[in-house]
Design a protein around this motif. Structure first.
Motif, PDB file in Angstrom:
ATOM      1  N   HIS A  87       0.842  -1.201   0.000  1.00  0.00           N
ATOM      2  CA  HIS A  87       0.000   0.000   0.000  1.00  0.00           C
ATOM      3  C   HIS A  87       0.876   1.250   0.000  1.00  0.00           C
ATOM      4  CE1 HIS A  87      -3.417   2.585   1.071  1.00  0.00           C
ATOM      5  NE2 HIS A  87      -2.642   3.118   1.999  1.00  0.00           N
ATOM      6  N   LYS A  88       1.904   1.254   0.832  1.00  0.00           N
ATOM      7  CA  LYS A  88       2.806   2.409   0.908  1.00  0.00           C
ATOM      8  C   LYS A  88       3.642   2.527  -0.359  1.00  0.00           C
ATOM      9  CE  LYS A  88       3.171   2.333   5.960  1.00  0.00           C
ATOM     10  NZ  LYS A  88       4.056   2.083   7.125  1.00  0.00           N
ATOM     11  N   GLU A  89       4.157   1.409  -0.854  1.00  0.00           N
ATOM     12  CA  GLU A  89       5.009   1.432  -2.047  1.00  0.00           C
ATOM     13  C   GLU A  89       4.266   1.949  -3.273  1.00  0.00           C
ATOM     14  OE1 GLU A  89       8.014  -2.335  -1.051  1.00  0.00           O
ATOM     15  OE2 GLU A  89       6.343  -2.566  -2.433  1.00  0.00           O
ATOM     16  N   THR A  90       2.986   1.629  -3.367  1.00  0.00           N
ATOM     17  CA  THR A  90       2.199   2.002  -4.549  1.00  0.00           C
ATOM     18  C   THR A  90       1.411   3.295  -4.330  1.00  0.00           C
ATOM     19  OG1 THR A  90       0.320   0.629  -3.849  1.00  0.00           O
ATOM     20  CG2 THR A  90       1.972  -0.406  -5.275  1.00  0.00           C
ATOM     21  N   ASN A  91       1.727   3.984  -3.252  1.00  0.00           N
ATOM     22  CA  ASN A  91       1.040   5.245  -2.949  1.00  0.00           C
ATOM     23  C   ASN A  91      -0.469   5.060  -2.865  1.00  0.00           C
ATOM     24  OD1 ASN A  91       0.887   8.023  -2.390  1.00  0.00           O
ATOM     25  ND2 ASN A  91       0.607   8.547  -4.558  1.00  0.00           N
ATOM     26  N   GLY A  92      -0.878   3.942  -2.283  1.00  0.00           N
ATOM     27  CA  GLY A  92      -2.297   3.701  -2.039  1.00  0.00           C
ATOM     28  C   GLY A  92      -3.066   3.069  -3.168  1.00  0.00           C
ATOM     29  N   TYR A  93      -2.401   2.746  -4.273  1.00  0.00           N
ATOM     30  CA  TYR A  93      -3.120   2.098  -5.378  1.00  0.00           C
ATOM     31  C   TYR A  93      -3.411   0.624  -5.093  1.00  0.00           C
ATOM     32  CZ  TYR A  93      -3.071   6.059  -8.536  1.00  0.00           C
ATOM     33  OH  TYR A  93      -3.316   7.281  -9.119  1.00  0.00           O
ATOM     34  N   PHE A  94      -2.724   0.060  -4.128  1.00  0.00           N
ATOM     35  CA  PHE A  94      -3.129  -1.255  -3.615  1.00  0.00           C
ATOM     36  C   PHE A  94      -3.761  -1.016  -2.259  1.00  0.00           C
ATOM     37  CE2 PHE A  94      -2.441  -5.046  -0.998  1.00  0.00           C
ATOM     38  CZ  PHE A  94      -3.101  -5.988  -1.779  1.00  0.00           C
ATOM     39  N   ASP A  95      -5.037  -1.362  -2.130  1.00  0.00           N
ATOM     40  CA  ASP A  95      -5.749  -1.080  -0.883  1.00  0.00           C
ATOM     41  C   ASP A  95      -6.854  -2.105  -0.648  1.00  0.00           C
ATOM     42  OD1 ASP A  95      -7.217  -0.020   1.268  1.00  0.00           O
ATOM     43  OD2 ASP A  95      -6.659   2.017   0.722  1.00  0.00           O
ATOM     44  N   PRO A  96      -6.650  -3.029   0.288  1.00  0.00           N
ATOM     45  CA  PRO A  96      -7.658  -4.061   0.563  1.00  0.00           C
ATOM     46  C   PRO A  96      -8.942  -3.540   1.197  1.00  0.00           C
ATOM     47  CG  PRO A  96      -5.477  -4.727   1.351  1.00  0.00           C
ATOM     48  CD  PRO A  96      -5.395  -3.272   1.025  1.00  0.00           C
ATOM     49  N   THR A  97      -8.977  -2.265   1.616  1.00  0.00           N
ATOM     50  CA  THR A  97     -10.210  -1.737   2.198  1.00  0.00           C
ATOM     51  C   THR A  97     -11.204  -1.284   1.135  1.00  0.00           C
ATOM     52  OG1 THR A  97      -9.321   0.518   2.405  1.00  0.00           O
ATOM     53  CG2 THR A  97      -8.988  -0.980   4.279  1.00  0.00           C
ATOM     54  N   VAL A  98     -10.909  -1.549  -0.117  1.00  0.00           N
ATOM     55  CA  VAL A  98     -11.820  -1.178  -1.204  1.00  0.00           C
ATOM     56  C   VAL A  98     -12.949  -2.204  -1.354  1.00  0.00           C
ATOM     57  CG1 VAL A  98     -10.717  -2.407  -3.126  1.00  0.00           C
ATOM     58  CG2 VAL A  98     -11.705  -0.125  -3.502  1.00  0.00           C
ATOM     59  N   GLY A  99     -13.014  -3.153  -0.426  1.00  0.00           N
ATOM     60  CA  GLY A  99     -13.951  -4.270  -0.547  1.00  0.00           C
ATOM     61  C   GLY A  99     -15.412  -3.894  -0.691  1.00  0.00           C
ATOM     62  N   ASN A 100     -15.869  -2.872   0.026  1.00  0.00           N
ATOM     63  CA  ASN A 100     -17.273  -2.460  -0.110  1.00  0.00           C
ATOM     64  C   ASN A 100     -17.596  -2.047  -1.533  1.00  0.00           C
ATOM     65  OD1 ASN A 100     -18.626  -2.648   2.521  1.00  0.00           O
ATOM     66  ND2 ASN A 100     -17.073  -1.189   3.205  1.00  0.00           N
ATOM     67  N   LEU A 101     -16.668  -1.347  -2.164  1.00  0.00           N
ATOM     68  CA  LEU A 101     -16.879  -0.902  -3.538  1.00  0.00           C
ATOM     69  C   LEU A 101     -16.795  -2.062  -4.518  1.00  0.00           C
ATOM     70  CD1 LEU A 101     -14.926   2.400  -3.151  1.00  0.00           C
ATOM     71  CD2 LEU A 101     -17.230   2.267  -4.127  1.00  0.00           C
ATOM     72  N   VAL A 102     -15.894  -3.008  -4.266  1.00  0.00           N
ATOM     73  CA  VAL A 102     -15.814  -4.205  -5.111  1.00  0.00           C
ATOM     74  C   VAL A 102     -17.157  -4.934  -5.095  1.00  0.00           C
ATOM     75  CG1 VAL A 102     -14.712  -6.463  -5.400  1.00  0.00           C
ATOM     76  CG2 VAL A 102     -13.321  -4.454  -4.829  1.00  0.00           C
ATOM     77  N   ASN A 103     -17.730  -5.071  -3.908  1.00  0.00           N
ATOM     78  CA  ASN A 103     -19.046  -5.708  -3.798  1.00  0.00           C
ATOM     79  C   ASN A 103     -20.122  -4.905  -4.520  1.00  0.00           C
ATOM     80  OD1 ASN A 103     -18.528  -8.069  -2.232  1.00  0.00           O
ATOM     81  ND2 ASN A 103     -18.307  -6.806  -0.399  1.00  0.00           N
ATOM     82  N   ALA A 104     -20.111  -3.595  -4.313  1.00  0.00           N
ATOM     83  CA  ALA A 104     -21.162  -2.757  -4.884  1.00  0.00           C
ATOM     84  C   ALA A 104     -21.131  -2.749  -6.411  1.00  0.00           C
ATOM     85  CB  ALA A 104     -21.032  -1.329  -4.354  1.00  0.00           C
ATOM     86  N   TRP A 105     -19.931  -2.794  -6.987  1.00  0.00           N
ATOM     87  CA  TRP A 105     -19.820  -2.801  -8.446  1.00  0.00           C
ATOM     88  C   TRP A 105     -20.089  -4.185  -9.040  1.00  0.00           C
ATOM     89  CZ3 TRP A 105     -20.295   1.535 -10.772  1.00  0.00           C
ATOM     90  CH2 TRP A 105     -19.729   2.712 -10.272  1.00  0.00           C
ATOM     91  N   GLY A 106     -20.249  -5.198  -8.183  1.00  0.00           N
ATOM     92  CA  GLY A 106     -20.644  -6.522  -8.676  1.00  0.00           C
ATOM     93  C   GLY A 106     -19.526  -7.503  -8.880  1.00  0.00           C
ATOM     94  N   PHE A 107     -18.358  -7.293  -8.222  1.00  0.00           N
ATOM     95  CA  PHE A 107     -17.220  -8.187  -8.430  1.00  0.00           C
ATOM     96  C   PHE A 107     -16.752  -8.862  -7.150  1.00  0.00           C
ATOM     97  CE2 PHE A 107     -17.069  -4.974 -11.809  1.00  0.00           C
ATOM     98  CZ  PHE A 107     -17.095  -5.795 -12.917  1.00  0.00           C
ATOM     99  N   GLY A 108     -17.560  -8.842  -6.114  1.00  0.00           N
ATOM    100  CA  GLY A 108     -17.216  -9.494  -4.860  1.00  0.00           C
ATOM    101  C   GLY A 108     -18.207 -10.582  -4.519  1.00  0.00           C
ATOM    102  N   PRO A 109     -18.077 -11.169  -3.331  1.00  0.00           N
ATOM    103  CA  PRO A 109     -18.968 -12.271  -2.941  1.00  0.00           C
ATOM    104  C   PRO A 109     -20.427 -11.859  -2.819  1.00  0.00           C
ATOM    105  CG  PRO A 109     -17.598 -11.570  -1.104  1.00  0.00           C
ATOM    106  CD  PRO A 109     -17.045 -10.903  -2.310  1.00  0.00           C
ATOM    107  N   LYS A 110     -20.704 -10.578  -2.565  1.00  0.00           N
ATOM    108  CA  LYS A 110     -22.092 -10.138  -2.437  1.00  0.00           C
ATOM    109  C   LYS A 110     -22.763  -9.934  -3.790  1.00  0.00           C
ATOM    110  CE  LYS A 110     -21.551  -7.993   2.099  1.00  0.00           C
ATOM    111  NZ  LYS A 110     -21.740  -6.765   2.906  1.00  0.00           N
TER     112      LYS A 110
END
Length: 327
Positions: free
Chosen positions: A100-123
């Motif tokens: 997360h630090k190396e990529t200046n925040g472009y890797f971020d596992p807390t994006v999970g709610n949005l992944v779900n909302a856009w239709g690409f997560g378990p929900k």
């Protein structure tokens, strides 16, 4: 776990050609795990470790799978703050902070709610979010809002949803690789859904070689490049196959940009990353690069010489172009 489609194992062809000569010295195992398939080859033994491998996969899933309601990460996402996380979760969490630090925040596992909302997560919600909804959900994004205290995950807001799917598959490969090394096996190739960890040599006593797919969208397969993996790991990410279209033709891709919250394409079609690192690391880098886009990824690669990448993109003339920094 995150599905990628970009790597085909040329090494399997080499192994098949040596089957009669080396059948006592190599073992091949395949199956299903993490929502995809796996293929494992290891040399210098005729012992099958199938049961041990399956047991390790179960432990990784129990810790990190958002698709299993009883996993530790699912319980934490549901608001259980009493879970004492295991060594798998701990290592992935620390790796995530580092990348997360190396990529200046472009890797971020807390994006999970949005992944779900856009239709690409378990929900699998498949919402078409507007800018106001995205702005509200972005308040739950930020790895700095999550900490590890006395073996437990602490979140600033209970609604924060952790999603390690863009690093956990690679990590699962590392777990199996470390198991082999504990058994004094140092010649192996582990592939899960296109992610790879290669060590030592293949049955022909040569470095493992794999081919990189072109980002074809018509269902055909062609190869863009071939890479020799000399004690390296490789991971690929691309949005050209895993996406959805709305009724009005709007395209949403599975890589959600943690800077904007939107599931829109960058100018990269695919990113294949390889390095003498853990597979978890290159898995996370590949995801981050897809969100970063071509120019920011090039800047990252200039600063991190040990990381090699093959980037596929379309130039201003509409031509498919390959960029690589492996010279």
């Amino acid at each position: 776990m995150k599905n990628t489609y970009l790597v085909f194992l040329l090494s399997c062809i080499f192994l098949l050609s040596c089957k009669d000569k080396h059948h006592l010295d190599s073992v091949k195992i395949s199956g299903n795990v993490f929502g995809t398939t796996y293929n494992i080859t290891y040399l210098n033994t005729n012992v099958s470790y199938q049961k041990s491998i399956d047991s390790l996969f179960l432990l990784v899933n129990k810790s990190l799978s958002t698709y299993i309601p009883t996993s530790d990460i699912s319980k934490i996402n549901a608001g259980d703050s009493t879970i004492v996380i295991d060594e798998f979760f701990t290592e992935v969490f620390h790796k995530s902070i580092k990348i997360h630090k190396e990529t200046n925040g472009y890797f971020d596992p807390t994006v999970g709610n949005l992944v779900n909302a856009w239709g690409f997560g378990p929900k699998n919600e498949k919402k078409n979010l507007d800018s106001l909804q995205v702005t509200k959900m972005m308040q739950l994004v930020g790895l700095d809002k999550v900490s590890l205290v006395e073996g437990k995950i602490k979140k600033e807001t209970p609604e924060i949803y952790l999603d390690f799917n863009s690093i956990a598959k690679g990590y699962g490969i590392d777990v199996i690789g470390r198991f082999f090394e504990s058994k004094n096996l140092h010649n192996y190739l582990i592939e899960i859904g296109g992610e790879i960890r290669a060590r030592g040599k293949n049955a022909k006593n040569k470095i493992w070689r794999v081919a990189i797919d072109n980002p074809n969208t018509d269902g055909t397969r062609s190869f863009a490049d071939v890479v020799a993996l000399d004690n390296q790991s490789m991971a690929s990410s691309g949005n050209y196959r895993k996406f959805r279209l709305t009724e009005n033709g709007q395209k949403y891709v599975h890589t959600v940009n943690p800077k904007t919250g939107f599931a829109t394409e960058s100018n990269l079609l695919s990113a294949t990353v390889y390095a003498p690192l853990d597979c978890a690391d290159v898995d996370a880098y590949a995801t981050a690069f897809m969100a970063m886009g071509l120019e920011k990824t090039k800047e990252f690669l200039e600063e991190h010489k040990e990381v090699k990448a093959i980037l596929m993109y379309v130039n201003k003339n509409g031509d498919l172009v390959e960029y690589k920094n492996n010279n």
